[in-house]
Design a protein around this motif. Structure first.
Motif, PDB file in Angstrom:
ATOM      1  N   SER A   1      -6.426   2.752   9.449  1.00  0.00           N
ATOM      2  CA  SER A   1      -5.750   2.448   8.189  1.00  0.00           C
ATOM      3  C   SER A   1      -6.596   2.931   7.018  1.00  0.00           C
TER       4      SER A   1
ATOM      5  N   GLU B   1       0.829   4.665   8.347  1.00  0.00           N
ATOM      6  CA  GLU B   1       1.700   4.305   7.224  1.00  0.00           C
ATOM      7  C   GLU B   1       1.502   2.813   6.942  1.00  0.00           C
ATOM      8  N   PRO B   2       1.598   2.390   5.662  1.00  0.00           N
ATOM      9  CA  PRO B   2       1.430   0.960   5.354  1.00  0.00           C
ATOM     10  C   PRO B   2       2.328   0.051   6.198  1.00  0.00           C
ATOM     11  N   ASP B   3       3.565   0.483   6.463  1.00  0.00           N
ATOM     12  CA  ASP B   3       4.468  -0.357   7.267  1.00  0.00           C
ATOM     13  C   ASP B   3       3.913  -0.564   8.673  1.00  0.00           C
TER      14      ASP B   3
ATOM     15  N   ASN C   1       4.482  -5.991   2.182  1.00  0.00           N
ATOM     16  CA  ASN C   1       3.751  -4.732   2.020  1.00  0.00           C
ATOM     17  C   ASN C   1       2.399  -5.036   1.362  1.00  0.00           C
TER      18      ASN C   1
ATOM     19  N   SER D   1      -1.150   3.519  -3.004  1.00  0.00           N
ATOM     20  CA  SER D   1      -1.013   4.914  -3.434  1.00  0.00           C
ATOM     21  C   SER D   1      -1.271   5.041  -4.938  1.00  0.00           C
TER      22      SER D   1
ATOM     23  N   LYS E   1      -4.542   7.192   8.305  1.00  0.00           N
ATOM     24  CA  LYS E   1      -3.821   7.768   9.434  1.00  0.00           C
ATOM     25  C   LYS E   1      -2.646   6.899   9.875  1.00  0.00           C
TER      26      LYS E   1
END
Ligand code: 5BU
Length: 481
Positions: free
Chosen positions: A184, A190-192, A406, A233, A188
């Protein structure tokens, strides 16, 4: 071997395993029937000799101070790894057959050994510990003693405990949590997926007398501010999480005083205790450009962000002018502003047009603290959706509880005092421990609780301690779950 250099090598190895697809994310059904968002196929390592060598060396370093006469790899992946360890360190190897041949010597253990010899078991992945235990039992049937085992990946699903209960100490090079952490941070995942894997690990983590958890902990509750910073982001939310961790504060001062002198004095006194200062610039009787210049200097001095609580609520074209122009020229000095979702996404687009090029960010008002407010239910949910669709500019919410899982979104809650209650005009107060601890918000916004106190600096310190303690306790509780 210095611990830090070992750590660096483990980080590099986890990344490399991901690159060669030995770690995959998606929807998988495991042998046990459990659905998992992460799958380890370490067998592919045999196609990458450099990985095999590094794995065998790291495993060896984990057991370099242990005493054993031979090593035994659990079939199949660990067999070639054990072979490399055996050859590199001149330690004899044993092989456990899965079934006796049924002819010839009918042996279960291949290799030369004597009764009472000690053997180290080598394995690639341990979940419940059953495979290691079976191997140890077969070796035991031939009077070979097993008291230790070493594994590359501990899936943290009870293996350590099960083996310990059977007299075997398990050493591991890394855990599933390490994999999540490294991948993470390296961007590498995705946040989900980070959320899914975090929940999966927590849900399936071994607990004495309770193999599977019934309560799913919420992912924001587990990740530290610094870990969440890595998932953002937008640069401002990254900066805010970083300040929160460094200054150990989740306190936002709501500096609702009406003279600029008072404002600057209050901010200078309380600055060390806050990560953000919230203004209502339109309540200042003597606003001028010098005030915001001084405020910006104080922000740099004490390392906090400036949030103008403007609550934009008009069509995109109008908010463009309200944000950039007029008397206050808010976009010139406020890092963060907020907006109601009521006009629809145009309000965000208008603000973004002005703010994004300046590196600014926006919060959406998804809930309010005042009694009888209308920001509830589907309005709140639709606001969360609007934020999801504009994640580059919308960094979180004004809300009174956690409304998104999230971890990159910030939850900021006004209406906070050290005692719960109400004012005479409908403001409702909750305590820091209720807001951060029970309701899962991230930041407390405090106005009168600080600036009306006899000693605002000391009051800010009390709120800082109460808010941060609630966060630390929440993390600790989520870990235990
Ligand atoms: P207080 O003095 O701690 O009650 O101040 C709360 C501040 O937060 C004040 O500036 C309000 O304008 C602001 N606020 C709020 O109280 N409730 C909300 O729902 C929103 C903002 Br949005």
């Amino acid at each position: 071997m210095a611990a830090s250099s070992m750590e660096n090598r483990v980080v590099a190895l986890i990344s490399r395993l991901h690159d060669v697809q030995a770690v995959k994310f998606g929807d998988f059904t495991l042998k046990s029937g459990i659905q998992s968002p992460v799958y380890f196929d370490l067998r592919v390592m045999i196609s990458y000799p450099d990985v095999m060598v590094e794995v065998s060396q790291l495993l060896w370093e984990k057991i370099s101070t242990s005493n054993f006469k031979s090593i035994c790899g659990v079939p199949y992946t660990a067999l070639p790894i054990a072979t490399l360890m055996s050859a590199a360190h001149n330690v004899p190897m044993l092989i456990r057959r899965k079934e006796a041949k049924g002819y010839g010597t009918n042996k279960l253990i291949e290799g030369t050994f004597s009764k009472g010899d000690s053997c180290m078991i080598v394995e690639d992945v341990v979940s419940s510990g059953s495979s290691v235990l079976e191997t140890a039992q077969s070796l035991g049937a031939s009077d070979i003693v097993v008291t230790e085992a070493v594994v590359l990946l501990n899936r943290e699903q009870g293996g350590v405990e099960k083996l310990e209960a059977n007299g075997i100490k398990l050493h591991s090079v890394f855990t599933m949590t390490d994999v999540l952490d490294v991948l993470s941070r390296a961007g590498k995942m995705e946040p989900d997926m980070v959320i899914k894997v975090t929940e999966y690990i927590a849900t399936n983590k071994f607990q004495p007398n309770k193999e599977i958890l019934s309560v799913k902990p919420k992912s924001n509750n587990i990740l530290k501010y610094s870990e969440r910073a890595a998932l953002c982001s937008n640069g401002l939310s990254r900066r805010l999480f970083t300040i929160m961790e460094q200054k150990k504060t989740n306190l936002v001062l709501s500096a609702d005083v009406t003279s600029s002198k008072e404002l600057l004095q209050l901010v200078d006194k309380t600055g060390p205790h806050v990560c953000m200062v919230k203004t209502h610039v339109d309540i200042l009787e003597d606003f001028n450009q010098d005030v915001v210049d001084s405020l910006t200097k104080l922000a740099a001095k004490h390392d906090f962000l400036i949030f103008e609580d403007r609550k934009f609520a008009d069509i995109g074209n109008t908010v463009v002018h309200q944000y950039s122009g007029g008397l206050y020229r808010i976009s010139e000095w406020a890092d963060v502003v907020n907006a109601h979702a009521i006009p629809g996404p145009g309000v965000v687009q208008g603000l973004k047009k002005v703010g994004a090029p300046k590196g600014r960010a926006c919060l959406l008002i998804a809930e309010m603290s005042s009694s009888g407010n209308l920001a509830t239910g589907s309005y709140t949910q639709d606001t969360v959706k609007m934020a999801e669709e504009n994640k580059d500019f919308v960094i979180g919410f004004i809300c009174v509880s956690k409304i998104s899982s999230n971890p990159s979104f910030l939850h900021m809650t006004p209406g906070v005092q050290l005692e719960a209650g109400q004012d005479s005009l409908g403001q409702q107060y909750l305590t820091p421990s209720e807001v951060i601890g029970k309701r899962g918000s991230d930041l407390i916004i405090v106005g009168r609780g600080i600036y009306q106190a006899q000693d605002p600096a000391n009051a800010a310190k009390q709120f800082q301690i109460a808010g941060y303690d609630a966060y630390v306790t929440r993390m600790a509780e989520a870990m235990i779950l």
